[in-house]
Enzyme design. Structure first.
Site, PDB file in Angstrom:
ATOM      1  NE  ARG A  74       5.376  44.895 -87.075  1.00 10.18           N
ATOM      2  CZ  ARG A  74       5.067  43.948 -87.960  1.00 10.18           C
ATOM      3  NH1 ARG A  74       5.998  43.430 -88.738  1.00 10.18           N
ATOM      4  NH2 ARG A  74       3.835  43.501 -88.058  1.00 10.18           N
TER       5      ARG A  74
ATOM      6  CG  ASP B  38       1.027  37.240 -93.829  1.00  7.77           C
ATOM      7  OD1 ASP B  38       0.412  36.949 -94.872  1.00  7.77           O
ATOM      8  OD2 ASP B  38       0.884  38.329 -93.242  1.00  7.77           O
TER       9      ASP B  38
ATOM     10  CG  ASN C 164       3.895  39.968 -95.278  1.00  3.44           C
ATOM     11  OD1 ASN C 164       3.596  41.136 -95.050  1.00  3.44           O
ATOM     12  ND2 ASN C 164       3.105  38.961 -94.956  1.00  3.44           N
TER      13      ASN C 164
ATOM     14  CG  ASP D 284       4.367  41.582 -91.645  1.00  2.00           C
ATOM     15  OD1 ASP D 284       5.041  42.290 -90.864  1.00  2.00           O
ATOM     16  OD2 ASP D 284       3.485  42.042 -92.380  1.00  2.00           O
TER      17      ASP D 284
ATOM     18  CD  GLU E  73       1.186  39.852 -87.314  1.00  2.00           C
ATOM     19  OE1 GLU E  73       1.465  40.488 -86.284  1.00  2.00           O
ATOM     20  OE2 GLU E  73       0.563  40.343 -88.267  1.00  2.00           O
TER      21      GLU E  73
END
Length: 349
Positions: free
Chosen positions: A61, A222, A227, A240, A242
């Site tokens: 990533r 998220d 995801n 995910d 973030e």
């Protein structure tokens, strides 16, 4: 939603050579990097690469290049790496195994981290899983099993015994800090062309602020089925991180419920039945309560907040598409909010 959105401006051949050079400082003996590619489907913020290093299947990533018009103003990859590792070790969440974090932008042009790659199926965003495919065609019992297992991920994360220092990497705490951060993000993303609907939604939040926001937990941020990677309707990889933060439990629940509504509404626009009985508020909250003993509250507020947050993000995504010539700029800035009708309905009652 029908076209693939541009997420990178980097050359794959050059990246493969640079990944190989970087790995020679981390793997003993000869290093071979092969099958380097970008995934299609989900993911529009950071850049993702698949590759095989010798026999190890990996995912990298990377923060997006500045010329790619990033969705977010900053990408704290170290925080993502650490939270993913903690979620796996402390909460038993099936987050991918974290392998390496590289803070130096020199090797690939930006900081990045590498994690182990899993195999499975992810409900797609494009075309939305509500419009067909393996989940839409599944037996109702299998969909319910997937739903409950996904809510269980959030429940386990929220109940995990994290120590205070574990979460320092995420910064501010609580609902007020979270909303203030979203205001700052909105100002960064849309300062050149304000979006009146999103500003009205912020005003709605202030007028309907919860009397008691409840205890703070580690929020995935998220939390949605797009995801999660599944095998036999069972989660095998939670992706995910973030948008991870520290805040009320309802942040993740509201996001999970609203994001399904977002994709369900797309199906309805195309006169398809979608999955109206999936991820309903009452079912999600009941499962969560049974697993944790906590009764979710103020869900109107948190679903509206989820719609606002999603509106800021998607309007930024559409601005990227406009920048790259993939769609024209609308005359009405409120039309940058893909779920404009849903958000207007939420804030008008």
């Amino acid at each position: 939603m029908t076209d693939e959105m541009r997420t990178s401006t980097r050359d794959l051949g050059e990246l493969q050579d640079r990944v190989c050079t970087w790995l020679r400082g981390r793997i003993a003996g000869p290093v071979t990097v092969s099958e380097l590619s970008r995934p299609s489907g989900n993911g529009m913020s950071s850049e993702t690469l698949f590759f095989t290093a010798n026999s190890q299947r990996c995912v990298a990533r990377m923060a997006p290049a500045a010329e790619a018009v990033p969705v977010f103003p900053a990408y704290d990859l170290r925080a993502q790496f650490e939270i993913m590792r903690l979620a796996r070790e402390r909460a038993g969440i099936p987050a991918p195994r974290a392998l390496w974090f590289e803070p130096d932008p020199e090797p690939l042009g930006t900081p990045f981290f590498v994690m182990e790659r899993e195999d499975g199926e992810v409900p797609p965003d494009v075309m939305p899983y509500t419009m067909g495919g393996w989940l839409a065609e599944a037996a109702p019992g299998d969909r319910r099993r997937l739903q409950e297992a996904t809510v269980a991920i959030v429940a386990a994360l929220h109940d995990a015994p994290f120590a205070e220092p574990d979460l320092d990497v995420l910064g501010g705490r609580g609902l007020r800090a979270h909303v203030d951060a979203q205001r700052a993000y909105y100002a960064w993303a849309h300062a050149d062309r304000p979006i009146p609907l999103l500003e009205r939604a912020f005003d709605w939040l202030e007028a309907h602020w919860p009397a008691d926001p409840g205890p703070d937990v580690l929020s995935w941020g998220d939390a949605r089925i797009g995801n999660v990677m599944y095998r036999d309707f069972t989660p095998v990889a939670v992706l995910d991180w973030e948008m991870a933060a520290v805040g009320p439990r309802e942040l993740d629940l509201g996001w999970m419920i609203f994001l399904h509504r977002f994709f369900q509404d797309i199906a309805v626009v195309f006169e398809l039945p979608g999955l109206p009985g999936f991820m309903r508020r009452e079912d999600v909250c009941r499962t969560y309560r049974e697993l944790t003993g906590y009764e979710p509250r103020d869900m109107d507020f948190y679903e509206t907040y989820a719609a606002l947050r999603h509106g800021i993000i998607m309007a930024r995504v559409w601005q990227r598409r406009i920048h790259f010539g993939e769609q024209p700029r609308p005359d009405d800035p409120d039309d940058l909010v893909m779920h404009r009708a849903a958000l207007e309905e939420l804030i008008t009652g």
